[in-house]
Write a protein that holds these residues in place. Structure first.
Motif, PDB file in Angstrom:
ATOM      1  N   ALA A  84       9.994   5.458  -0.427  1.00 47.03           N
ATOM      2  CA  ALA A  84      11.252   5.629  -1.170  1.00 47.03           C
ATOM      3  C   ALA A  84      12.072   6.757  -0.557  1.00 47.03           C
ATOM      4  O   ALA A  84      11.528   7.812  -0.225  1.00 47.03           O
ATOM      5  CB  ALA A  84      10.956   5.908  -2.646  1.00 47.03           C
ATOM      6  N   SER A 109      11.764  -5.954  -1.023  1.00 46.15           N
ATOM      7  CA  SER A 109      10.520  -5.401  -1.561  1.00 46.15           C
ATOM      8  C   SER A 109      10.485  -3.875  -1.500  1.00 46.15           C
ATOM      9  O   SER A 109       9.572  -3.262  -2.061  1.00 46.15           O
ATOM     10  CB  SER A 109       9.317  -5.995  -0.824  1.00 46.15           C
ATOM     11  OG  SER A 109       9.357  -5.641   0.532  1.00 46.15           O
ATOM     12  N   LEU A 110      11.469  -3.279  -0.830  1.00 49.70           N
ATOM     13  CA  LEU A 110      11.562  -1.810  -0.762  1.00 49.70           C
ATOM     14  C   LEU A 110      12.965  -1.371  -1.187  1.00 49.70           C
ATOM     15  O   LEU A 110      13.733  -0.811  -0.397  1.00 49.70           O
ATOM     16  CB  LEU A 110      11.281  -1.311   0.665  1.00 49.70           C
ATOM     17  CG  LEU A 110       9.878  -1.489   1.222  1.00 49.70           C
ATOM     18  CD1 LEU A 110       9.831  -1.097   2.699  1.00 49.70           C
ATOM     19  CD2 LEU A 110       8.870  -0.646   0.432  1.00 49.70           C
ATOM     20  N   GLU A 165       0.820  -1.213   0.000  1.00 48.82           N
ATOM     21  CA  GLU A 165       0.000   0.000   0.000  1.00 48.82           C
ATOM     22  C   GLU A 165       0.854   1.264   0.000  1.00 48.82           C
ATOM     23  O   GLU A 165       0.553   2.241  -0.683  1.00 48.82           O
ATOM     24  CB  GLU A 165      -0.885  -0.030   1.256  1.00 48.82           C
ATOM     25  CG  GLU A 165      -2.029   0.973   1.257  1.00 48.82           C
ATOM     26  CD  GLU A 165      -2.902   0.790   2.517  1.00 48.82           C
ATOM     27  OE1 GLU A 165      -3.823   1.578   2.708  1.00 48.82           O
ATOM     28  OE2 GLU A 165      -2.614  -0.159   3.300  1.00 48.82           O
ATOM     29  N   ARG A 166       1.920   1.256   0.803  1.00 50.52           N
ATOM     30  CA  ARG A 166       2.677   2.486   1.034  1.00 50.52           C
ATOM     31  C   ARG A 166       4.083   2.461   0.443  1.00 50.52           C
ATOM     32  O   ARG A 166       4.854   3.416   0.631  1.00 50.52           O
ATOM     33  CB  ARG A 166       2.806   2.741   2.537  1.00 50.52           C
ATOM     34  CG  ARG A 166       1.501   3.024   3.264  1.00 50.52           C
ATOM     35  CD  ARG A 166       1.820   3.435   4.702  1.00 50.52           C
ATOM     36  NE  ARG A 166       0.656   3.711   5.522  1.00 50.52           N
ATOM     37  CZ  ARG A 166       0.072   4.918   5.613  1.00 50.52           C
ATOM     38  NH1 ARG A 166       0.538   5.927   4.916  1.00 50.52           N
ATOM     39  NH2 ARG A 166      -0.971   5.095   6.409  1.00 50.52           N
ATOM     40  N   GLY A 167       4.435   1.374  -0.241  1.00 58.88           N
ATOM     41  CA  GLY A 167       5.809   1.204  -0.691  1.00 58.88           C
ATOM     42  C   GLY A 167       6.385   2.400  -1.427  1.00 58.88           C
ATOM     43  O   GLY A 167       7.488   2.861  -1.117  1.00 58.88           O
ATOM     44  N   GLN A 168       5.630   2.940  -2.382  1.00 58.34           N
ATOM     45  CA  GLN A 168       6.129   4.071  -3.169  1.00 58.34           C
ATOM     46  C   GLN A 168       6.479   5.256  -2.282  1.00 58.34           C
ATOM     47  O   GLN A 168       7.486   5.937  -2.497  1.00 58.34           O
ATOM     48  CB  GLN A 168       5.065   4.499  -4.201  1.00 58.34           C
ATOM     49  CG  GLN A 168       4.855   3.502  -5.330  1.00 58.34           C
ATOM     50  CD  GLN A 168       6.090   3.362  -6.203  1.00 58.34           C
ATOM     51  OE1 GLN A 168       6.830   4.315  -6.386  1.00 58.34           O
ATOM     52  NE2 GLN A 168       6.327   2.159  -6.719  1.00 58.34           N
ATOM     53  N   SER A 169       5.627   5.501  -1.281  1.00 53.43           N
ATOM     54  CA  SER A 169       5.837   6.685  -0.443  1.00 53.43           C
ATOM     55  C   SER A 169       6.988   6.504   0.550  1.00 53.43           C
ATOM     56  O   SER A 169       7.385   7.449   1.233  1.00 53.43           O
ATOM     57  CB  SER A 169       4.551   7.027   0.309  1.00 53.43           C
ATOM     58  OG  SER A 169       4.279   6.039   1.289  1.00 53.43           O
ATOM     59  N   GLN A 222      14.131   1.012  -2.766  1.00 52.21           N
ATOM     60  CA  GLN A 222      14.488   2.442  -2.735  1.00 52.21           C
ATOM     61  C   GLN A 222      14.502   3.012  -1.311  1.00 52.21           C
ATOM     62  O   GLN A 222      14.687   4.200  -1.118  1.00 52.21           O
ATOM     63  CB  GLN A 222      13.518   3.243  -3.603  1.00 52.21           C
ATOM     64  CG  GLN A 222      13.657   2.912  -5.096  1.00 52.21           C
ATOM     65  CD  GLN A 222      12.712   3.746  -5.943  1.00 52.21           C
ATOM     66  OE1 GLN A 222      11.512   3.506  -5.961  1.00 52.21           O
ATOM     67  NE2 GLN A 222      13.272   4.735  -6.608  1.00 52.21           N
ATOM     68  N   SER A 223      14.305   2.142  -0.330  1.00 56.81           N
ATOM     69  CA  SER A 223      14.357   2.581   1.069  1.00 56.81           C
ATOM     70  C   SER A 223      15.607   2.012   1.732  1.00 56.81           C
ATOM     71  O   SER A 223      16.183   1.045   1.244  1.00 56.81           O
ATOM     72  CB  SER A 223      13.118   2.080   1.828  1.00 56.81           C
ATOM     73  OG  SER A 223      11.923   2.511   1.207  1.00 56.81           O
TER      74      SER A 223
END
Lengths: 191, 191
Positions: free
Chosen positions: B65, B99-100, B59-63, B102-103
């Protein structure tokens, strides 16, 4: 009183002998030159590095039948300090148990640095020895023998928990090797 | 001062919020009903059970980054209490990091029970938070934010050490569930 044989005269072997001695138990301490001396203890502690266990098992395996055998090893990859050298879902203890099917194999002492066995303290905490194994009587016998020496003992569960005890031992060694903690400190257990 | 978002309002989320609050940091605490509220923190703590992480990442993955994401989970098989539900050579943290991409994903807080975060003590020992991760700056930023709240922080090493931290968390939970230790105790770290 129990009669305990300790194979290995390094820091750990000596510290463990000290614990049992304080508890009033008789201790047979066997070094490398005692290969031909029969093991007389009801409890036998393999106080040697992981890399030395296989040879002892090969040499003395028959004579360990019916005894409680205590594995204290931390099978760390000492070249990289970044992993263990046993299968990720197993443990050194599980391997040793498989190679000594007639012995009651337990894990203990791998999460306590030698200095904390000798002093009885991890900082302000009484040193706690965590034991894992599948034989309740053997665990109880070992626990009583250690507790008589003034340390706290916790039954950490079945032999399968040796995996977690080895992970904990590895983590503790890596923190000490990286100077994040000292070799006189580590993980104290607060009940 | 850091601005920290905590997703999850259970015991752990509240206790972690308390630590950062004591340190003078601003905290955004997000519960299940806040799914549409944007995450504003530079550091985002996923203070939810392992089973709830995948949905949050989806749900929040993009945010997330560019942010530091802190995984606190212990992926214990709570049906058997006899194993972890992640691959034996991996960790929940490694899965989340994958799975993240960019974090900056870190492991922390999984070896400290909520009560010891709130009290700042594990028995006589100052509560120590162990952090693992591959980004030195992210670890340092998180460590500073925790230390400001009065706890001790130790850099436990690279992301690969999350495996050992999860083993330690599992062991600690199994000891508490088996009433060998209390939920206010556990492993104290003595430097």
């Amino acid at each position: 009183m129990a009669h305990i044989s300790i194979i290995g005269t390094g820091n750990m072997g000596q510290a463990i002998a000290g614990v049992f001695g304080k508890g009033g138990h008789s201790v047979q301490l066997l070094g490398q030159s005692d290969g031909s001396t029969p093991v007389t203890g009801d409890i036998v502690v393999l106080a040697v590095p992981y890399s030395a266990v296989a040879a002892i098992v090969a040499e003395r395996g028959q004579s360990l039948a019916g005894k409680t055998v205590v594995d204290i090893t931390n099978p760390v990859n000492f070249e990289t300090f970044d992993s263990l050298v046993v299968p990720a879902d197993g443990s050194a203890t599980a391997q040793i148990a498989q190679s000594l099917p007639q012995s009651n194999v337990l894990k203990a002492f791998n999460t306590t640095f030698a200095a904390t066995l000798a002093s009885g303290l991890v900082g302000p905490n009484t040193t706690t020895v965590l034991i894992a194994g599948d034989d309740a009587d053997a665990k109880s016998q070992l626990a009583d023998a250690i507790a008589a020496g003034g340390l706290t003992v916790i039954d950490a569960g079945p032999l399968a928990r040796a995996r977690e005890l080895e992970s904990l031992g590895f983590l503790q060694i890596s923190l000490a090797a990286g100077e994040k903690i000292s070799w006189t400190g580590g993980f104290g257990v607060v009940a």
